[in-house]
Design a protein around this motif. Structure first.
Motif, PDB file in Angstrom:
ATOM      1  N   TYR A  42       0.865  -1.177   0.000  1.00 35.87           N
ATOM      2  CA  TYR A  42       0.000   0.000   0.000  1.00 35.87           C
ATOM      3  C   TYR A  42       0.901   1.225   0.000  1.00 35.87           C
ATOM      4  CZ  TYR A  42      -3.106   3.677   1.534  1.00 35.87           C
ATOM      5  OH  TYR A  42      -3.796   4.862   1.617  1.00 35.87           O
ATOM      6  N   ARG A  43       0.675   2.120  -0.955  1.00 37.19           N
ATOM      7  CA  ARG A  43       1.527   3.302  -1.125  1.00 37.19           C
ATOM      8  C   ARG A  43       0.768   4.556  -0.738  1.00 37.19           C
ATOM      9  NH1 ARG A  43       2.935   5.675  -6.795  1.00 37.19           N
ATOM     10  NH2 ARG A  43       4.155   7.452  -6.140  1.00 37.19           N
ATOM     11  N   SER A  44       1.422   5.390   0.066  1.00 43.10           N
ATOM     12  CA  SER A  44       0.871   6.689   0.453  1.00 43.10           C
ATOM     13  C   SER A  44       2.004   7.705   0.392  1.00 43.10           C
ATOM     14  CB  SER A  44       0.283   6.620   1.859  1.00 43.10           C
ATOM     15  OG  SER A  44      -0.204   7.884   2.248  1.00 43.10           O
ATOM     16  N   GLY A  45       1.972   8.550  -0.634  1.00 44.01           N
ATOM     17  CA  GLY A  45       3.041   9.535  -0.800  1.00 44.01           C
ATOM     18  C   GLY A  45       4.359   8.861  -1.093  1.00 44.01           C
ATOM     19  N   ASN A  46       5.367   9.121  -0.259  1.00 44.56           N
ATOM     20  CA  ASN A  46       6.715   8.566  -0.454  1.00 44.56           C
ATOM     21  C   ASN A  46       6.935   7.229   0.248  1.00 44.56           C
ATOM     22  OD1 ASN A  46       7.367  10.900  -1.848  1.00 44.56           O
ATOM     23  ND2 ASN A  46       8.154  11.925  -0.034  1.00 44.56           N
ATOM     24  N   VAL A  47       5.919   6.716   0.907  1.00 46.03           N
ATOM     25  CA  VAL A  47       6.064   5.515   1.728  1.00 46.03           C
ATOM     26  C   VAL A  47       5.186   4.391   1.189  1.00 46.03           C
ATOM     27  CG1 VAL A  47       5.851   4.590   4.061  1.00 46.03           C
ATOM     28  CG2 VAL A  47       6.422   6.990   3.744  1.00 46.03           C
TER      29      VAL A  47
ATOM     30  N   PHE B 104       4.036   0.387   2.398  1.00 42.11           N
ATOM     31  CA  PHE B 104       4.032  -0.692   3.388  1.00 42.11           C
ATOM     32  C   PHE B 104       3.552  -1.942   2.669  1.00 42.11           C
ATOM     33  CE2 PHE B 104       3.101   3.224   5.610  1.00 42.11           C
ATOM     34  CZ  PHE B 104       3.910   3.162   6.728  1.00 42.11           C
ATOM     35  N   GLY B 105       4.244  -3.065   2.852  1.00 43.22           N
ATOM     36  CA  GLY B 105       3.787  -4.249   2.151  1.00 43.22           C
ATOM     37  C   GLY B 105       4.402  -5.530   2.644  1.00 43.22           C
TER      38      GLY B 105
ATOM     39  N   ARG C 118       9.061   0.875   2.552  1.00 44.92           N
ATOM     40  CA  ARG C 118       9.940   1.453   1.530  1.00 44.92           C
ATOM     41  C   ARG C 118       9.715   2.953   1.456  1.00 44.92           C
ATOM     42  NH1 ARG C 118       8.206  -1.555  -2.951  1.00 44.92           N
ATOM     43  NH2 ARG C 118       9.574  -3.220  -2.275  1.00 44.92           N
ATOM     44  N   PHE C 119      10.801   3.737   1.534  1.00 43.23           N
ATOM     45  CA  PHE C 119      10.751   5.198   1.434  1.00 43.23           C
ATOM     46  C   PHE C 119      11.548   5.660   0.221  1.00 43.23           C
ATOM     47  CE2 PHE C 119      10.336   4.320   5.937  1.00 43.23           C
ATOM     48  CZ  PHE C 119       9.407   5.235   6.369  1.00 43.23           C
ATOM     49  N   TYR C 120      10.992   6.566  -0.569  1.00 39.05           N
ATOM     50  CA  TYR C 120      11.745   7.227  -1.652  1.00 39.05           C
ATOM     51  C   TYR C 120      11.388   8.701  -1.678  1.00 39.05           C
ATOM     52  CZ  TYR C 120      13.509   2.865  -3.451  1.00 39.05           C
ATOM     53  OH  TYR C 120      14.165   1.671  -3.580  1.00 39.05           O
ATOM     54  N   PHE C 121      12.416   9.535  -1.713  1.00 39.14           N
ATOM     55  CA  PHE C 121      12.220  10.992  -1.730  1.00 39.14           C
ATOM     56  C   PHE C 121      12.821  11.603  -2.970  1.00 39.14           C
ATOM     57  CE2 PHE C 121      12.340   9.620   2.682  1.00 39.14           C
ATOM     58  CZ  PHE C 121      11.170  10.150   3.153  1.00 39.14           C
TER      59      PHE C 121
END
Length: 169
Positions: free
Chosen positions: A135-140, A142-143, A166-169
């Motif tokens: 599940y993706r919300s903005g830059n984060v 969770f899975g 997972r974080f990506y900026f």
């Protein structure tokens, strides 16, 4: 390869990348940096991980990238291990909130057991091929991911199923 050759190669590629970046800022507009940091400790146990990564967003739905992984483990009076390696990752956003992923990881594992245990030290390569969904919300994101190449004897992971953030900026 000696240190001088390695240094020259790194310098050459760094220069090419810097010149390319100055000429083509559009490329860097699609690059995202992220990764993970892990720390675990308990009764005589310590584990620390640093895993930086970068992805290139091809478009709103697809991204590809590379990652590095460095981990140190120490179980008092049992073993010490060093794990170093890298990965290639592919991301696909089905819709903005749902992300599918595939990742091939290759890690070099070196375990040194305490002499009192009379166990031979271990050095080997451990491959992993993960497929995952999150599940993706903005830059984060969770899975959960699953290692298709899981080997109970050689994997650094306790189970083929693993949650991730997972974080990506």
């Amino acid at each position: 390869m000696n240190k001088v050759s390695f240094t020259i190669i790194i310098f050459f590629f760094s220069t090419v990348i810097c010149l390319s970046a100055q000429q083509n800022n559009e490329f860097w507009d699609h690059v995202r940096f992220g990764g993970g940091i892990g720390l675990s400790f308990g009764d005589g146990f310590f584990s620390g991980t640093l895993a930086p990564s970068a992805i290139y967003e091809i478009d709103q739905n697809f991204a590809i990238g590379l990652g590095l992984n460095g981990t140190i483990n120490n179980q008092k009076n049992v073993y010490k291990s060093t794990i170093l390696g890298g990965s290639i990752i592919g991301l696909f956003n089905v819709i903005n909130e749902i992300q599918l992923s595939s990742e091939f990881e290759q890690l070099h594992v070196k375990r040194n057991y305490d002499e009192s245990l009379n166990i031979e030290n271990d050095t080997y390569w451990s491959p992993a091929l993960f497929i995952g969904a999150g599940y993706r919300s903005g830059n984060v994101t969770f899975g959960l991911r699953y290692d298709l190449l899981y080997d109970k004897e050689k994997s650094i992971y306790i189970d083929p199923w693993a949650p991730f953030v997972r974080f990506y900026f």
